[in-house]
Design a protein around this motif. Sequence first.
Motif, short mmCIF file in Angstrom:
data_model
loop_
_atom_site.label_atom_id
_atom_site.label_comp_id
_atom_site.label_asym_id
_atom_site.label_seq_id
_atom_site.Cartn_x
_atom_site.Cartn_y
_atom_site.Cartn_z
N ILE A 1 0.92 7.43 -10.54
CA ILE A 1 0.99 6.99 -9.20
C ILE A 1 1.18 8.40 -8.36
O ILE A 1 1.79 9.15 -8.71
CB ILE A 1 2.37 6.41 -8.87
CG1 ILE A 1 2.72 5.19 -10.16
CG2 ILE A 1 2.76 5.88 -7.54
CD1 ILE A 1 2.12 3.98 -9.86
N ASP B 1 1.48 9.67 -4.56
CA ASP B 1 1.94 9.26 -2.97
C ASP B 1 1.60 10.45 -2.22
O ASP B 1 2.27 11.66 -2.35
CB ASP B 1 3.54 8.92 -3.09
CG ASP B 1 3.95 8.33 -1.77
OD1 ASP B 1 4.16 7.10 -1.45
OD2 ASP B 1 3.86 9.17 -0.72
N HIS C 1 -4.70 2.24 -1.03
CA HIS C 1 -5.54 2.18 -2.25
C HIS C 1 -7.11 2.16 -1.99
O HIS C 1 -7.76 1.90 -2.53
CB HIS C 1 -5.60 0.70 -3.08
CG HIS C 1 -4.09 0.36 -3.17
ND1 HIS C 1 -3.64 -0.90 -3.48
CD2 HIS C 1 -2.99 0.89 -3.46
CE1 HIS C 1 -2.39 -1.11 -3.47
NE2 HIS C 1 -1.69 0.28 -3.81
N THR D 1 -3.28 4.92 -8.93
CA THR D 1 -2.93 4.36 -7.73
C THR D 1 -2.51 5.52 -6.63
O THR D 1 -1.88 6.32 -7.04
CB THR D 1 -1.40 3.27 -8.00
OG1 THR D 1 -1.88 2.42 -8.59
CG2 THR D 1 -0.94 3.22 -6.78
N THR E 1 8.09 3.43 0.26
CA THR E 1 6.82 3.02 -0.59
C THR E 1 7.13 2.74 -2.00
O THR E 1 7.55 3.85 -2.91
CB THR E 1 5.68 4.22 -0.30
OG1 THR E 1 5.52 4.63 1.05
CG2 THR E 1 4.18 3.68 -0.67
N TYR F 1 6.28 1.32 -6.04
CA TYR F 1 4.98 0.99 -6.70
C TYR F 1 5.65 0.22 -7.88
O TYR F 1 6.64 0.68 -8.51
CB TYR F 1 4.29 2.23 -7.13
CG TYR F 1 3.79 3.23 -6.07
CD1 TYR F 1 2.64 2.92 -5.47
CD2 TYR F 1 4.67 4.20 -5.42
CE1 TYR F 1 2.14 3.70 -4.32
CE2 TYR F 1 4.25 4.81 -4.52
CZ TYR F 1 2.97 4.61 -3.81
OH TYR F 1 2.50 5.41 -2.70
N HIS G 1 5.29 -5.02 4.19
CA HIS G 1 3.87 -5.08 3.95
C HIS G 1 3.61 -4.75 2.43
O HIS G 1 4.39 -3.87 1.72
CB HIS G 1 3.27 -4.05 4.53
CG HIS G 1 1.77 -4.07 4.64
ND1 HIS G 1 0.98 -5.20 4.87
CD2 HIS G 1 0.79 -3.00 3.98
CE1 HIS G 1 -0.28 -4.92 4.47
NE2 HIS G 1 -0.51 -3.69 4.04
N LYS H 1 0.54 -4.64 -0.73
CA LYS H 1 -0.91 -4.67 -0.97
C LYS H 1 -1.08 -4.39 -2.51
O LYS H 1 -0.42 -3.65 -3.21
CB LYS H 1 -1.46 -3.40 -0.29
CG LYS H 1 -3.07 -3.78 -0.06
CD LYS H 1 -3.39 -3.00 1.29
CE LYS H 1 -4.95 -3.18 1.41
NZ LYS H 1 -5.43 -4.59 1.67
N VAL H 2 -1.96 -5.27 -3.11
CA VAL H 2 -2.31 -5.21 -4.54
C VAL H 2 -3.43 -4.20 -4.81
O VAL H 2 -4.58 -4.37 -4.00
CB VAL H 2 -2.34 -6.47 -5.06
CG1 VAL H 2 -3.19 -6.35 -6.64
CG2 VAL H 2 -1.00 -7.35 -5.41
N ASP H 3 -3.46 -3.40 -5.63
CA ASP H 3 -4.57 -2.67 -6.25
C ASP H 3 -5.46 -3.21 -7.32
O ASP H 3 -4.70 -3.12 -8.38
CB ASP H 3 -4.27 -1.20 -6.48
CG ASP H 3 -4.97 -0.11 -6.74
OD1 ASP H 3 -6.33 -0.51 -6.54
OD2 ASP H 3 -4.94 0.89 -6.99
N ARG I 1 -7.80 -2.41 -8.84
CA ARG I 1 -8.18 -1.59 -9.85
C ARG I 1 -7.15 -0.88 -10.88
O ARG I 1 -7.50 -0.92 -12.12
CB ARG I 1 -8.77 -0.13 -9.20
CG ARG I 1 -9.76 -0.50 -8.28
CD ARG I 1 -10.24 0.82 -7.24
NE ARG I 1 -10.60 1.74 -7.94
CZ ARG I 1 -9.89 2.88 -8.45
NH1 ARG I 1 -8.60 2.87 -8.10
NH2 ARG I 1 -10.27 3.84 -9.25
N THR I 2 -5.90 -1.01 -10.55
CA THR I 2 -4.87 -0.87 -11.55
C THR I 2 -3.92 -1.91 -11.80
O THR I 2 -2.97 -1.65 -12.37
CB THR I 2 -4.00 0.47 -10.89
OG1 THR I 2 -3.48 -0.02 -9.62
CG2 THR I 2 -4.96 1.49 -10.43
N ARG J 1 -1.62 -3.15 -9.74
CA ARG J 1 -0.29 -2.46 -9.21
C ARG J 1 -0.06 -2.89 -7.90
O ARG J 1 -1.07 -2.94 -7.22
CB ARG J 1 -0.10 -1.15 -9.42
CG ARG J 1 0.16 -0.38 -10.83
CD ARG J 1 0.83 0.99 -10.82
NE ARG J 1 0.65 1.53 -12.05
CZ ARG J 1 -0.46 2.24 -12.17
NH1 ARG J 1 -1.25 2.73 -11.43
NH2 ARG J 1 -0.55 2.84 -13.58
N THR K 1 1.61 -2.11 -4.24
CA THR K 1 2.29 -0.99 -3.46
C THR K 1 3.03 -1.96 -2.27
O THR K 1 2.55 -2.51 -1.67
CB THR K 1 1.39 -0.08 -2.74
OG1 THR K 1 0.56 0.56 -3.79
CG2 THR K 1 1.84 1.03 -1.86
N VAL L 1 5.84 -1.57 0.79
CA VAL L 1 6.15 -0.70 2.06
C VAL L 1 7.13 -1.44 2.71
O VAL L 1 6.86 -2.83 3.26
CB VAL L 1 5.05 -0.33 2.59
CG1 VAL L 1 5.16 0.86 3.41
CG2 VAL L 1 3.67 -0.01 1.88
#
Lengths: 344, 344, 344, 344
Positions: C172, C174, C205, C228, D243, D245, D294, D296-298, D300-301, D303, D305, D307
Amino acid sequence: MKVGIIGASGYGGLELVRLLHNHREVEHIDLYSSSEEGTQFSSKFPHLSKLYDRPLKQIEEVHLKALDVIFASTPAGVTTEIFPPLIGNGPRLIDLAGDFRLKDPDVYAHWYGKSPPPSGAIAESAYGLTEWNRDSIRRAQLIANPGCYPTATLLSLLPLVKERLIDASQLIIDAKSGVSGAGNTPGRMTHFSETNENLSIYKIHEHQHIPEIEQGISLFSNEKVAVTFTTHLIPMTRGIMITSYAPLKSNVTEQHLIECLKEKYAHSPFIRIVTETAKFCTKQVYGSNFCDIHVKVDPRTNRATIVSVIDNVVKGAAGQAIQNMNVQFGLDETTGLTQVPLFI
Amino acid sequence: MKVGIIGASGYGGLELVRLLHNHREVEHIDLYSSSEEGTQFSSKFPHLSKLYDRPLKQIEEVHLKALDVIFASTPAGVTTEIFPPLIGNGPRLIDLAGDFRLKDPDVYAHWYGKSPPPSGAIAESAYGLTEWNRDSIRRAQLIANPGCYPTATLLSLLPLVKERLIDASQLIIDAKSGVSGAGNTPGRMTHFSETNENLSIYKIHEHQHIPEIEQGISLFSNEKVAVTFTTHLIPMTRGIMITSYAPLKSNVTEQHLIECLKEKYAHSPFIRIVTETAKFCTKQVYGSNFCDIHVKVDPRTNRATIVSVIDNVVKGAAGQAIQNMNVQFGLDETTGLTQVPLFI
Amino acid sequence: MKVGIIGASGYGGLELVRLLHNHREVEHIDLYSSSEEGTQFSSKFPHLSKLYDRPLKQIEEVHLKALDVIFASTPAGVTTEIFPPLIGNGPRLIDLAGDFRLKDPDVYAHWYGKSPPPSGAIAESAYGLTEWNRDSIRRAQLIANPGCYPTATLLSLLPLVKERLIDASQLIIDAKSGVSGAGNTPGRMTHFSETNENLSIYKIHEHQHIPEIEQGISLFSNEKVAVTFTTHLIPMTRGIMITSYAPLKSNVTEQHLIECLKEKYAHSPFIRIVTETAKFCTKQVYGSNFCDIHVKVDPRTNRATIVSVIDNVVKGAAGQAIQNMNVQFGLDETTGLTQVPLFI
Amino acid sequence: MKVGIIGASGYGGLELVRLLHNHREVEHIDLYSSSEEGTQFSSKFPHLSKLYDRPLKQIEEVHLKALDVIFASTPAGVTTEIFPPLIGNGPRLIDLAGDFRLKDPDVYAHWYGKSPPPSGAIAESAYGLTEWNRDSIRRAQLIANPGCYPTATLLSLLPLVKERLIDASQLIIDAKSGVSGAGNTPGRMTHFSETNENLSIYKIHEHQHIPEIEQGISLFSNEKVAVTFTTHLIPMTRGIMITSYAPLKSNVTEQHLIECLKEKYAHSPFIRIVTETAKFCTKQVYGSNFCDIHVKVDPRTNRATIVSVIDNVVKGAAGQAIQNMNVQFGLDETTGLTQVPLFI
């Protein structure tokens, strides 16, 4: 009261929204924009989510006439067009722009580089320096809300000039402003990497607020003056400090100056005369409608240094505009303006 | 050259280290501290890791005498004790503090509230305003390096006062400084939450740099003056701007002022006379030894506004100190001082 | 050496000018601009008065070929056009933009939304992460200088990933950057009044530096990973901090991590492994080419937190570019890059 | 209501004063200070001139008992002494310090290095995370108001953990705070010249808010977790961004996360789920009691995030304390807390 805000997306407009939101006499706020009609206001400004989830409206005369009061916070030139047709037709009009401030159309044309509004409209308007012009403001339909620099300058100097305690013919005014005074349009002067950790001087002797200050001194103290006025850009968002210098008239002391100011503003809830010198700063008025004033005499040179601070978007714009609305509608002057400064 | 720095942990000391590190004539730097002897310098200041992994040394006369030059960046009062015994005994002495700046011991005692140094030592010292005093600096063992405000003020005003182009009897000096000028001791005035997004005025008419400015004007231009001088704290770390105001003498034009400045500083590599007005700001000298000067005449009031900017810890302290060392040792004045300003 | 800078007006270009000005092997710098040919450089940037009082030149192939080295600091897409014709024809080419960084043209097209350069040119280029690629850099005519985020990220993570001390499959990252990373074009994200006293998250991302980081990990440590990665905008001008998180592999301790880093970088003058935790911050590398790294193991979760800081316009752009030039020309890696950080 | 504030001079205290000043149910505010009894409050804080021209009072049990509600914003350890004797004796007690937050006295002793309060008092207290604990808050005499970091962290994570949408066993929490969180005592970490234009990381894995976050997750979602938590100091005065994860649980999408949050907070006026990603920032809650979230899904991983932003002295301290008072007294939760954020 039904209120309209023209130019709601600008910093003056946003501050009107912030302050009017908790004004107990305001039951509805219409948001107008010529360029962004239809845009959801809270999409553009997420800080207003849940509060203003409504679209910006198109400016149409018929809707404007149904309002009780209209604030305009627009670039110079816009209210010159929009406001004259509304005169005599209902809503109170409060203009945060410069269009109606200067009584002499030639002076306006010279400093603003634009055509002045119709002279009849200018004649109808009152200059909205609340503490000095309450009667005219109460009667006028159209208020020319003062500029941010003139507000802080005139409030601190007028009592002393009017009582002939300082020599107004030698006034030096060193003005300092936070960056929000430059508005919300990105540009070189407001680009963070070049503004942060930097101090600039700009428009030396050439700021369009110079004639407004001179007119204000003439109007309220009957002195005809030419001032030296210079503006500096401070790396902060909000706040104005005006440091003025003038020779004392004979036999005048620091105590005379302080008493003159205290007496003049004894019944003005937003003016505070601060005598401690520990830390006099812009943050002591941050987010509020206060104007704080401090004076100090230099016995070595027999000059006075007069300092005043305001929040440029409150007392220097939206706050004073609401104060003027309160006066127009016979409300207590402080209605909706009781915010405590954010010192931190 | 073997160099010693007394007060290496202060901001003046740190800046000496930064600049001397790349000075091609300096082969060794000793770091002295009375209070932190033995402390690893790079443990205290991790930005100096790999560069100054060595302990602070105790101040001992015998070691000091073996050096070629000693810089002191200490609170007022320290060099009053340390420097006089070293006079006539070898190392050049460059004092960044105020101890030896004022020639009149009564004036020093009044403004600093401390006992002045022995009058013999004061007599031996030269005032280190490089561009105005190169001959004395070259000859003197002890240099009183000027204060940050006097440096920027005198460099911009002296040519105009000396040539009688402005009326020095009515000088108004509005000074603005970044926070590093207050040094490295935490306190109310430098506490981030109360300094950030804030603009303060302090020591109105009472700053100890006032007599230094007046002495400098008298010394180099033969005018006896009392100035009105006020200081503001700007929410940034580095940088000083001085905005001065004075009436023009008869028949003087803006062009005269500019030519006078250009002529005076034609052979001074660190002084730049800037005539464009687009953006005159402190960042144009950031991290460098430049002093930039700009003048503008207000035809409406027949006054001149004279503006100068320096980096307070470079030209206002460590940089000018090194410039003086260069003069003392017959080196090119710019040796080790060719840093380009960090505009961003 | 004769040096050319394409895109001299951007922040990367300005920093190249600042650093190359005192590089002892550089005898001349040509400044190129496609859009502002003829403009006096020091009129546009008064901080360069007396230093670069010369006009920007038009980009012409014939002039470029006469140079020893060309730096380009331009928007993505420009060097894709300009550089390929110069390959095999003389000057060393150092590209501060993203054009040649990604070896896979599809990946470039996907993340940059632009056509990739010719594959032959990509094949000729070396990825300029100096500490990890010196041999290739020495041999290559064209250097793809790394992005600011990848530089700070890869320097801190690569040794630990390569030695299999941390689990790279769960990285991860940041990331936090000062505003100068956004360049010199004014816009909403860089408008002072909305950036000052504010902290934003952006491109969650979706930053184009993600594939560069993943490619770097693959290239130098042979691990195929998906990270990430999230970016934050810090209200300051310069500086990047990368805070990375990863589980430890079995039986790995904090001491292992520290020793691995120290060993890997034992002969890298710009990398400092900092073990004190008192204050680890971006200012300890401000204005310098250092990359400082700090690691700490959380015994409660058996994860490592790995932190690195660089000055984004120095080690993250212009400084590393010059470091690469030094490697290419067989100079000491630190030539012209011995600036001490400005801690204050 | 008669209100008392203990620790009125701290930043929590000042913010209570700012917000309570316009709370319609508050008729009187007593200001207490153990160390500055007798000091005129507005002399110490000129921003409160005309508003609080009254002396700080001595803390005396008999006076405290006559109040309806007492807020304490004091260093850890003070309310451990002051509050227990008041339990069962009248006034509602709202503690902004950490004393009563941790239910396990050993955990408190370990992380705070202080003796915990009597276990009876802890048992009586309710943890004041308003949106998650309204019933207990209504009934309890003593409220342990949450820490600033736990407030923003728990509000954003709890719904997702409770509904098992994210894997709480792998939570990484990267916290960022403005400097006012460090309070009003000057020190190295808050000295302007070293904090401005700088970004620091501090107390890595060691912040005393870690056990509070873990207890909160356990208390409200029944998950026992150990989190990796790291704190950064941002060069601004107000604002916190968290933030976080975490890996998604199987078959969970971004839409599931958003819906879960929206549903949970459908009746919570201060929580806003923001789905636009243009600019998510701390200023959108500045000066207000909002917490914006807020996610947001990644892809690609796999995961998420997550916030969240709050104003650390409002929702992270004084604002939530007043919200809790409103709940305790059966008032509308938003009473006195309708401030619109200051976006500029």
